[in-house]
Write a protein that holds these residues in place. Structure first.
Motif, PDB file in Angstrom:
ATOM      1  N   LEU A 217      25.742   6.501  14.758  1.00 34.38           N
ATOM      2  CA  LEU A 217      25.940   6.100  16.150  1.00 34.38           C
ATOM      3  C   LEU A 217      25.846   7.256  17.138  1.00 34.38           C
ATOM      4  N   THR A 218      25.989   8.501  16.644  1.00 39.46           N
ATOM      5  CA  THR A 218      26.025   9.638  17.579  1.00 39.46           C
ATOM      6  C   THR A 218      25.028  10.734  17.212  1.00 39.46           C
ATOM      7  N   PHE A 219      23.990  10.404  16.413  1.00 37.78           N
ATOM      8  CA  PHE A 219      23.081  11.465  15.967  1.00 37.78           C
ATOM      9  C   PHE A 219      22.315  12.096  17.130  1.00 37.78           C
ATOM     10  N   LEU A 220      22.091  11.326  18.187  1.00 41.77           N
ATOM     11  CA  LEU A 220      21.399  11.908  19.334  1.00 41.77           C
ATOM     12  C   LEU A 220      22.273  12.918  20.064  1.00 41.77           C
ATOM     13  N   ASN A 223      22.096  16.028  18.405  1.00 43.83           N
ATOM     14  CA  ASN A 223      20.721  16.536  18.288  1.00 43.83           C
ATOM     15  C   ASN A 223      20.274  16.654  16.829  1.00 43.83           C
ATOM     16  N   LEU A 224      20.625  15.640  16.038  1.00 37.40           N
ATOM     17  CA  LEU A 224      20.231  15.634  14.624  1.00 37.40           C
ATOM     18  C   LEU A 224      18.841  15.038  14.474  1.00 37.40           C
ATOM     19  N   ASP A 225      18.104  15.530  13.494  1.00 38.22           N
ATOM     20  CA  ASP A 225      16.798  14.969  13.174  1.00 38.22           C
ATOM     21  C   ASP A 225      16.977  13.525  12.700  1.00 38.22           C
ATOM     22  N   LEU A 226      16.071  12.648  13.133  1.00 40.56           N
ATOM     23  CA  LEU A 226      16.200  11.226  12.829  1.00 40.56           C
ATOM     24  C   LEU A 226      16.203  10.962  11.329  1.00 40.56           C
ATOM     25  N   LEU A 227      15.249  11.547  10.589  1.00 40.31           N
ATOM     26  CA  LEU A 227      15.179  11.332   9.148  1.00 40.31           C
ATOM     27  C   LEU A 227      16.431  11.863   8.456  1.00 40.31           C
ATOM     28  N   PHE A 228      16.883  13.040   8.874  1.00 39.76           N
ATOM     29  CA  PHE A 228      18.090  13.619   8.292  1.00 39.76           C
ATOM     30  C   PHE A 228      19.299  12.724   8.563  1.00 39.76           C
ATOM     31  N   ALA A 229      19.405  12.224   9.791  1.00 36.48           N
ATOM     32  CA  ALA A 229      20.540  11.361  10.147  1.00 36.48           C
ATOM     33  C   ALA A 229      20.510  10.066   9.345  1.00 36.48           C
ATOM     34  N   HIS A 589      28.045  -2.697   7.571  1.00 31.56           N
ATOM     35  CA  HIS A 589      26.976  -1.707   7.345  1.00 31.56           C
ATOM     36  C   HIS A 589      25.714  -2.098   8.117  1.00 31.56           C
ATOM     37  N   SER A 590      25.373  -3.395   8.087  1.00 32.87           N
ATOM     38  CA  SER A 590      24.166  -3.863   8.754  1.00 32.87           C
ATOM     39  C   SER A 590      24.258  -3.692  10.267  1.00 32.87           C
ATOM     40  N   MET A 591      25.420  -3.961  10.831  1.00 32.55           N
ATOM     41  CA  MET A 591      25.605  -3.820  12.284  1.00 32.55           C
ATOM     42  C   MET A 591      25.414  -2.369  12.719  1.00 32.55           C
ATOM     43  N   VAL A 592      25.899  -1.440  11.912  1.00 32.77           N
ATOM     44  CA  VAL A 592      25.716  -0.024  12.229  1.00 32.77           C
ATOM     45  C   VAL A 592      24.244   0.351  12.123  1.00 32.77           C
ATOM     46  N   ALA A 593      23.565  -0.154  11.076  1.00 31.60           N
ATOM     47  CA  ALA A 593      22.136   0.139  10.920  1.00 31.60           C
ATOM     48  C   ALA A 593      21.332  -0.391  12.103  1.00 31.60           C
ATOM     49  N   MET A 594      21.664  -1.596  12.566  1.00 30.36           N
ATOM     50  CA  MET A 594      20.961  -2.166  13.712  1.00 30.36           C
ATOM     51  C   MET A 594      21.295  -1.418  14.999  1.00 30.36           C
ATOM     52  N   MET A 596      21.855   1.737  15.153  1.00 28.05           N
ATOM     53  CA  MET A 596      21.026   2.945  15.076  1.00 28.05           C
ATOM     54  C   MET A 596      19.599   2.630  15.486  1.00 28.05           C
ATOM     55  N   LEU A 597      19.083   1.476  15.065  1.00 26.88           N
ATOM     56  CA  LEU A 597      17.732   1.075  15.448  1.00 26.88           C
ATOM     57  C   LEU A 597      17.642   0.836  16.955  1.00 26.88           C
ATOM     58  N   GLU A 598      18.688   0.272  17.536  1.00 28.99           N
ATOM     59  CA  GLU A 598      18.709   0.063  18.981  1.00 28.99           C
ATOM     60  C   GLU A 598      18.616   1.383  19.734  1.00 28.99           C
ATOM     61  N   VAL A 599      19.315   2.387  19.223  1.00 29.02           N
ATOM     62  CA  VAL A 599      19.266   3.709  19.855  1.00 29.02           C
ATOM     63  C   VAL A 599      17.857   4.294  19.765  1.00 29.02           C
TER      64      VAL A 599
END
Length: 642
Positions: A217-220, A223-229, A589-594, A596-599
Motif C-alpha cells: 500500500l505504501t511502496f510509492l 520509492n520502492l521498485d515495483l517488481l521488488f515491492a 489478501h485479494s483486496m490488498v493486491a487490488m 496495489m493495482l489501483e495505485v
C-alpha cells in the motif's frame, strides 16, 4: 499378478474416489495446453506486436497455474495416501513386501496422471478453436484463426506434467517403503497430538502479513521498485499466512477453549475441540486454501478490472473520429467541405491550443521524456470535457480547477499504467515554479502523432496567457462524425488536403498495449475458474478427511443422546470455521493486491472487486451448505449403520 496389473486394477476400482481430483487435473491440462499453444500458433505469430502481450500473458498464467496445481496435487495426493493407510497395512499383513506395495502405489499415481493427461489433452485440442476464437475476440483481432494442433505444446505439457507425476510416484513409493505395519493398521484410530503453542511463529505470522500489506500500500511513498515491492509482498504474505494458520490460530483457539461462556454452549465444544486438535495436521491445507481463495478473487477481479479499464481507455486514446493539426483557416474549410460531401454527418468540432513546454521537477524526478510536455489552459480542458460529454465531468472539473501558482498534471494518452505520483510536487514550467494540484488521466488529444506520447499540464487561464506570449501554439482539431467505423476512406481523402498528410482516424489511434488488456481479461477469467476449482477441491479433501476421522466420535456421541439436529449444528459450525477463516484471509489478501493495482494504474476498481468477491462468496456458501449436509450424512447416518 505383477505390479502394473495390480496398480491398474486398483485405479479402476478407485476411480469414483479420484473423481473430483481427475476433473480438476483434466481442466488444468486442457487449460495449460491452450496457454502454451499461443506461443506456437503460426497465425498469432504473424500478428506482429500484438502477439507479444498474448505470449507474455499466457506464459505468466501458465507458470502461475502450474505452481498452484503442484501445491494442489501434492495436498490431494497426501489425502489419498492417508485414506489408504489401512489398505496398505492389510497388504503388508498378507506378506507383500513394502517395496512392491510402494511400486504399485507409484505406478497407480502415474497411471492416474497419464489418464488425466490423455483426457485433458483431448479436451484441450477439441476446445482449442473456441479458445483462440474467444482470445481473438478479447484482443479485438479481425483475423480468423484456423484450427491447429500444436505438437510442440503437447511435448512441453507431457514433459512438465510427466515430471510432476513421476515425482508424486516416487514420493508415494518412499512413503510406503518407510511405513510400519502397526502404524498402517491403526492409522484411522490414531489420535491427533495436542498442538504446541509457538508464540514466536504466531507473532511472526501477523507481523509478516502486516508488513506485506504495508509494502503493497505504501511502496510509492518509500520509492520502492515495483517488481521488488510485488515480490516482497508475495513472499511476506505467503509466509505470514503459513505462520498464521500454523501458530497464531492455534494460540487463538487455545484461548477460546478457556472461555467457558463461549465454548460450553450448545455444541460448540465439539466443533472447536475438533478444529483445535487437528490444527497441527490441517494448518497447511488451511493456509493453502486461503492462498487459493486470494488467487481466485484476485484473478477474477483483475480480469473484470482490465475489461472495464479497456472500455474506459478507448475514449482516452480515441476521443475523436478525426484529428489533424493546422492553424490555417482555409484548410479547416476544405476539411469541412470534404466531410459534408460524404454520407458522414458532422457531429462536433473541437479546437485545442497546445503549447510545447519544458519541465523540470524540484525533486529531480524524471516524469516527462526529454523534459518535454504540452501546456493547455483550464478553459480548454473544460471545453474539451464538455464537448466529449465525459462522465462526471462537472465534478471532475471542480476537483481539478487550479488556482494561482497551481498546475494540474494529465497523463499522456499512451500511458496505460504508471506508478508515478507527482501530486504535491513542485515543477518548473519554462522556468516558472508551480505546485502540482492533481494528477489524472482524461481524454484530451488522443493517441495522435506528436502529442499522444506527451504528458499535459493545465494552468489557470491568466497564467497560461502569460506563458503564451513568447511561444508558438499548435492548433489541434478534434472532429466527431457519424459512422466513424467506416471512415477510413474519408481519412485518406483528408490526408491529401492537410499539409504533410498527418490525419488520424479513430481506427488507427490505439497503441498495441491496449490489446493486452483483452488478453489479460480472457486469461484471467479462465485462471479464476481453475483457481476456484482447486480451492473447492482442497477444502473438499480436507473436510472429507475430517469426516472419515469423525465417524467413530459421532457414533459414540449419538449413543449418549446427541440428536441428528445437534450433530448437524456441530458439523455446520466446524465446517463453517474451516471455510470462513481461509476465505476471509484470502479476500483480505485479494483486496490488498487490488489496491496495489489501483495505485499502479491510477484508477479505482472498487465495483469490480465487490462484484468478484460477491460471486465468490455466493458460490462458496452454496458449496459450504452442500458439503456440510454430506458431512452430516457421513458422520451420523452412515456411522450409525456400522
Amino acid at each position: 499378478m505383477n505390479s502394473f496389473k495390480i496398480a491398474y486394477k486398483l485405479l479402476t476400482n478407485n476411480l469414483r474416489i479420484y473423481g473430483l481430483y481427475v476433473i480438476v487435473l483434466v481442466v488444468t491440462v486442457a487449460t495449460y495446453y491452450n496457454f502454451v499453444a499461443i506461443q506456437y500458433n503460426d497465425t498469432f505469430v504473424q500478428l506482429t506486436q500484438r502477439l507479444q502481450s498474448a505470449v507474455v500473458a499466457s506464459m505468466t498464467s501458465g507458470f502461475v497455474l502450474m505452481c498452484t496445481v503442484v501445491f494442489f496435487m501434492w495436498h490431494a495426493n497426501g489425502f489419498f495416501f492417508k485414506q489408504r493407510q489401512k489398505e496398505t497395512g492389510i497388504y503388508m499383513l498378507m506378506g507383500i513386501s513394502s517395496s512392491k506395495i510402494g511400486r504399485v502405489f507409484a505406478i497407480e499415481s502415474m497411471l492416474l496422471g497419464g489418464l488425466s493427461m490423455v483426457v485433458g489433452l483431448t479436451v484441450g485440442v477439441m476446445f482449442s478453436k473456441l479458445f483462440f476464437m474467444l482470445l481473438g475476440k478479447a484482443m479485438s483481432l479481425e483475423v480468423e484463426i484456423p484450427f491447429t494442433i500444436s505438437f510442440k505444446a503437447m511435448i512441453q505439457l507431457v514433459i512438465v506434467f510427466g515430471l510432476i507425476f513421476a515425482l508424486l510416484g516416487r514420493k508415494n513409493y518412499n512413503e510406503v517403503k518407510k511405513s510400519r505395519l502397526i502404524d498402517m493398521i491403526h492409522a484411522t484410530k490414531a489420535k491427533p497430538a495436542v498442538p504446541q503453542l509457538n508464540y514466536v511463529k504466531g507473532i511472526l505470522g501477523v507481523v509478516c502479513i502486516a508488513v506485506g500489506y504495508l509494502v503493497a500500500l505504501t511502496f510509492l511513498r518509500w520509492n520502492l521498485d515495483l517488481l521488488f515491492a510485488a515480490m516482497t509482498t508475495l513472499v511476506l504474505v505467503s509466509a505470514g499466512t503459513y505462520f498464521f494458520f500454523g501458530s497464531c490460530l492455534t494460540i487463538m483457539f487455545k484461548k477460546l477453549l478457556k472461555s467457558k461462556q463461549m465454548v460450553y454452549k450448545d455444541v460448540r465444544l465439539v466443533s472447536i475441540s475438533n478444529l483445535f486438535f487437528r490444527l497441527k495436521a490441517n494448518y497447511r491445507s488451511l493456509a493453502m486454501t486461503a492462498i487459493l481463495a486470494a488467487a481466485t478473487v484476485t484473478a477474477f477481479s483483475i480480469s473484470l478490472a482490465f475489461k472495464q479499464y479497456a472500455e474506459d481507455h478507448k475514449l482516452i486514446e480515441a476521443p475523436y473520429s478525426i484529428t489533424y493539426a493546422s492553424s490555417d483557416p482555409d484548410i479547416k474549410d476544405k476539411v469541412r467541405q470534404a466531410i459534408e460531401a460524404t454520407d458522414h454527418q458532422l457531429i462536433g468540432w473541437n479546437e485545442l491550443r497546445l503549447l510545447p513546454i519544458k519541465t523540470e521537477y524540484a525533486s529531480h524526478i524524471r516524469i516527462d521524456p526529454q523534459n518535454e510536455a504540452i501546456l493547455i489552459s483550464y478553459s480548454q480542458l473544460q471545453r474539451t470535457l464538455e464537448f466529449l460529454e465525459y462522465k462526471n465531468f462537472e465534478k471532475l472539473l471542480r476537483e481539478m480547477e487550479p488556482q494561482s501558482n497551481e498546475i494540474v498534471f494529465l497523463f499522456s494518452a499512451r500511458t496505460m499504467a504508471s506508478p508515478v505520483r507527482v501530486h504535491g510536487e513542485e515543477v518548473k514550467i519554462n522556468g516558472e515554479p508551480y505546485r502540482v494540484k492533481e494528477a489524472r488521466q482524461v481524454p484530451i488529444t488522443g493517441n495522435v502523432d506528436r502529442f499522444g506520447n506527451k504528458n499535459i499540464y493545465v494552468l489557470p487561464d491568466k497564467d497560461y496567457t502569460k506563458l503564451q506570449t513568447n511561444h508558438d501554439e499548435t492548433l489541434l482539431h478534434g472532429i466527431r462524425i457519424s459512422d466513424q467505423e467506416n471512415s477510413e476512406a474519408l481519412v485518406q481523402s483528408l490526408a491529401a488536403i492537410v499539409p504533410g498528410g498527418k490525419v488520424n482516424g479513430s481506427i488507427n489511434q490505439y497503441v498495441q498495449e491496449y490489446y493486452a488488456l483483452g488478453t489479460f481479461f480472457f486469461l484471467g477469467s479462465i485462471m479464476s475458474i481453475v483457481f476456484m476449482m482447486a480451492t473447492f477441491s482442497t477444502i473438499y479433501f480436507k473436510i472429507l478427511s475430517d469426516a472419515f476421522t469423525d465417524k467413530e466420535q459421532y457414533t459414540i456421541l449419538k449413543k449418549i443422546g446427541m440428536s441428528e439436529a445437534e450433530v448437524g449444528r456441530s458439523v455446520y459450525m466446524q465446517v463453517g470455521i474451516a471455510f470462513i477463516l481461509p476465505v476471509l484471509v484470502g479476500i483480505a489478501h485479494s483486496m490488498v493486491a487490488m489496491s496495489m493495482l489501483e495505485v499502479i494504474m491510477s484508477v479505482q476498481f472498487v465495483t469490480q472487486m465487490l462484484y468478484s468477491i460477491g460471486i465468490f462468496v455466493v458460490v462458496m456458501i452454496a458449496f459450504y451448505v452442500g458439503l456440510s449436509k454430506n458431512y452430516t450424512r457421513m458422520v451420523y447416518t452412515e456411522a450409525s449403520r456400522t
